[in-house]
Motif scaffolding. Structure first.
Motif, PDB file in Angstrom:
ATOM      1  N   MET A   1     -49.033  -4.320  20.343  1.00  0.00           N
ATOM      2  CA  MET A   1     -48.171  -5.488  20.521  1.00  0.00           C
ATOM      3  C   MET A   1     -48.729  -6.663  19.731  1.00  0.00           C
ATOM      4  N   VAL A   2     -47.816  -7.358  19.052  1.00  0.00           N
ATOM      5  CA  VAL A   2     -48.169  -8.595  18.360  1.00  0.00           C
ATOM      6  C   VAL A   2     -47.381  -9.721  19.024  1.00  0.00           C
ATOM      7  N   VAL A   3     -48.062 -10.828  19.339  1.00  0.00           N
ATOM      8  CA  VAL A   3     -47.374 -11.970  19.925  1.00  0.00           C
ATOM      9  C   VAL A   3     -47.674 -13.220  19.117  1.00  0.00           C
ATOM     10  N   ARG A   4     -46.681 -14.051  18.982  1.00  0.00           N
ATOM     11  CA  ARG A   4     -46.908 -15.353  18.366  1.00  0.00           C
ATOM     12  C   ARG A   4     -47.019 -16.389  19.472  1.00  0.00           C
ATOM     13  N   ALA A   5     -48.186 -17.010  19.583  1.00  0.00           N
ATOM     14  CA  ALA A   5     -48.424 -18.023  20.612  1.00  0.00           C
ATOM     15  C   ALA A   5     -48.124 -19.399  20.044  1.00  0.00           C
ATOM     16  N   TYR A   6     -47.155 -20.069  20.627  1.00  0.00           N
ATOM     17  CA  TYR A   6     -46.845 -21.431  20.186  1.00  0.00           C
ATOM     18  C   TYR A   6     -46.399 -22.251  21.387  1.00  0.00           C
ATOM     19  N   SER A   7     -46.008 -23.496  21.166  1.00  0.00           N
ATOM     20  CA  SER A   7     -45.657 -24.451  22.207  1.00  0.00           C
ATOM     21  C   SER A   7     -46.937 -25.014  22.832  1.00  0.00           C
ATOM     22  N   GLY A   8     -46.839 -25.551  24.068  1.00  0.00           N
ATOM     23  CA  GLY A   8     -47.990 -26.156  24.719  1.00  0.00           C
ATOM     24  C   GLY A   8     -49.026 -25.130  25.143  1.00  0.00           C
ATOM     25  N   LEU A   9     -50.249 -25.602  25.401  1.00  0.00           N
ATOM     26  CA  LEU A   9     -51.357 -24.688  25.670  1.00  0.00           C
ATOM     27  C   LEU A   9     -51.139 -23.834  26.905  1.00  0.00           C
ATOM     28  N   MET A  10     -50.731 -24.419  28.021  1.00  0.00           N
ATOM     29  CA  MET A  10     -50.571 -23.641  29.244  1.00  0.00           C
ATOM     30  C   MET A  10     -49.422 -22.643  29.124  1.00  0.00           C
ATOM     31  N   SER A  11     -48.394 -22.997  28.345  1.00  0.00           N
ATOM     32  CA  SER A  11     -47.323 -22.036  28.060  1.00  0.00           C
ATOM     33  C   SER A  11     -47.881 -20.846  27.294  1.00  0.00           C
ATOM     34  N   ARG A  12     -48.728 -21.122  26.311  1.00  0.00           N
ATOM     35  CA  ARG A  12     -49.343 -20.051  25.519  1.00  0.00           C
ATOM     36  C   ARG A  12     -50.212 -19.148  26.395  1.00  0.00           C
ATOM     37  N   ARG A  14     -50.010 -18.541  29.598  1.00  0.00           N
ATOM     38  CA  ARG A  14     -49.165 -17.687  30.421  1.00  0.00           C
ATOM     39  C   ARG A  14     -48.625 -16.514  29.604  1.00  0.00           C
ATOM     40  N   MET A  15     -48.258 -16.783  28.358  1.00  0.00           N
ATOM     41  CA  MET A  15     -47.695 -15.750  27.503  1.00  0.00           C
ATOM     42  C   MET A  15     -48.726 -14.696  27.113  1.00  0.00           C
ATOM     43  N   TYR A 155     -42.645 -18.484  23.915  1.00  0.00           N
ATOM     44  CA  TYR A 155     -43.313 -19.755  24.184  1.00  0.00           C
ATOM     45  C   TYR A 155     -43.802 -19.884  25.627  1.00  0.00           C
ATOM     46  N   GLU A 156     -43.660 -18.839  26.433  1.00  0.00           N
ATOM     47  CA  GLU A 156     -44.127 -18.909  27.816  1.00  0.00           C
ATOM     48  C   GLU A 156     -44.261 -17.488  28.377  1.00  0.00           C
ATOM     49  N   SER A 157     -44.442 -17.367  29.688  1.00  0.00           N
ATOM     50  CA  SER A 157     -44.558 -16.048  30.316  1.00  0.00           C
ATOM     51  C   SER A 157     -43.275 -15.259  30.098  1.00  0.00           C
ATOM     52  N   PHE A 158     -43.391 -13.920  30.069  1.00  0.00           N
ATOM     53  CA  PHE A 158     -42.173 -13.125  29.862  1.00  0.00           C
ATOM     54  C   PHE A 158     -42.013 -11.978  30.846  1.00  0.00           C
ATOM     55  N   ILE A 159     -43.041 -11.617  31.622  1.00  0.00           N
ATOM     56  CA  ILE A 159     -42.893 -10.557  32.615  1.00  0.00           C
ATOM     57  C   ILE A 159     -42.066 -11.060  33.796  1.00  0.00           C
ATOM     58  N   VAL A 160     -41.103 -10.254  34.229  1.00  0.00           N
ATOM     59  CA  VAL A 160     -40.248 -10.599  35.378  1.00  0.00           C
ATOM     60  C   VAL A 160     -40.224  -9.411  36.336  1.00  0.00           C
TER      61      VAL A 160
END
Length: 306
Positions: A1-12, A14-15, A155-160
């Motif tokens: 898996m490759v993820v692009r971490a962006y947006s605010g730090l705590m959002s990153r 969580r992601m 830009y944030e968590s994605f597991i639901v």
């Protein structure tokens, strides 16, 4: 898996936490590649936040996407109109570089993008957004079950639904930040207050300062010796609450650097978040990842002011 971490730090955070859980669960030989941007809302490098011991039970690759470090996005059209041709050229060059980087790392991957969220995302009704997010996770989960390579642009968590039970054990901040927070909070029984202002219009509209003050007054009525750790991105709010309640009751980071455009400012934000996580509970701002993450990390209750 490759993820692009962006947006605010705590959002990153969580992601990347969700990305770690996903590869651990679904990949036979878990590997995670994190593309990390240093940008105007989060000007700090990955290993300036975390210990190198983080995620050591998987194969981890961290790519600092912007080799020149911090970048503040500019309007190319506006730069040209203002005669700032060098800025316009640099911006075009930067965007081409980013596009090529993402093209390189997404090659051969199924790409899941989270930049097409419904317009209702930033309203007070999250039901449509939550359904959209759930469908995105189902796509990721199905691809994982099929052992497909995935590029997640999020830009944030994605597991639901989310599982944050192990977040404080898995996410490993650098020791000096934890020590700094310990020195501020100590063993004092405090209530955390997070008042987000500046660029977050929804927070300012829904979680007003007056509503926080009412909650604080209620806490004082129940326990006259209660103290509050205050985290805010608005110095005027901090000054006013200290004036109103006194410096003995309102605890803040004394040498705090304001903003998010330098490493020093980002470190101050990390310490603030860790301080909140060490309180007995948090009164947080609406739609803020910052106070939400602090509550998850500290395993403490949070009440969103609205």
């Amino acid at each position: 898996m490759v993820v692009r971490a962006y947006s605010g730090l705590m959002s990153r955070i969580r992601m990347i936490y969700d990305a770690y859980l996903t590869v651990k669960k679904y990949e036979k030989n878990p590997k995670l590649t994190i593309l990390w941007d240093s940008e105007s809302g989060c000007n700090i490098h990955y290993f300036d936040v975390f210990k190198e011991e983080q995620f050591t039970d998987i194969v981890l690759e961290v790519v600092e996407v912007d080799k020149e470090g911090y970048w503040e996005w500019k309007s190319i059209h506006k730069c040209i109109l203002q005669g700032k041709f060098l800025d316009a050229f640099a911006e075009i060059k930067h965007r081409i570089y980013l596009k090529e980087m993402y093209k390189l790392y997404s090659k051969g991957c199924e790409v899941i993008k989270y930049n097409d969220c419904p317009d209702t995302t930033w309203s007070s009704d999250f039901s449509i957004y939550n359904k959209w997010k759930e469908n995105k996770w189902k796509q990721i989960e199905q691809l994982c079950k099929e052992q497909k390579a995935i590029f997640v642009y999020c830009y944030e968590s994605f597991i639901v639904p989310r599982d944050t039970s192990g977040i404080s054990e898995i996410i490993k901040f650098k020791d000096e930040y934890i020590l700094a927070a310990d020195n501020i909070i100590g063993t004092t029984d405090m209530v955390g207050i997070h008042i987000r202002r500046t660029d977050h219009e929804l927070c300012k509209k829904i979680s007003t300062v007056e509503m926080f003050v009412k909650k604080m007054d209620n806490e004082i009525a129940e326990n006259n010796s209660i103290k509050f750790f205050l985290s805010t991105d608005d110095k005027e709010v901090e000054t006013e609450l200290i004036r109103q309640y006194g410096a003995e009751r309102i605890i803040v980071q004394s040498d705090k650097k304001w903003g998010r455009t330098s490493k020093e400012e980002m470190v101050s934000g990390i310490i603030d978040c860790l301080c909140l996580s060490k309180c007995k509970k948090i009164y947080g701002s609406f739609s803020s990842q910052f106070s939400g993450f602090a509550a998850e990390y500290g395993k403490i209750p949070i009440e969103i002011i609205k």
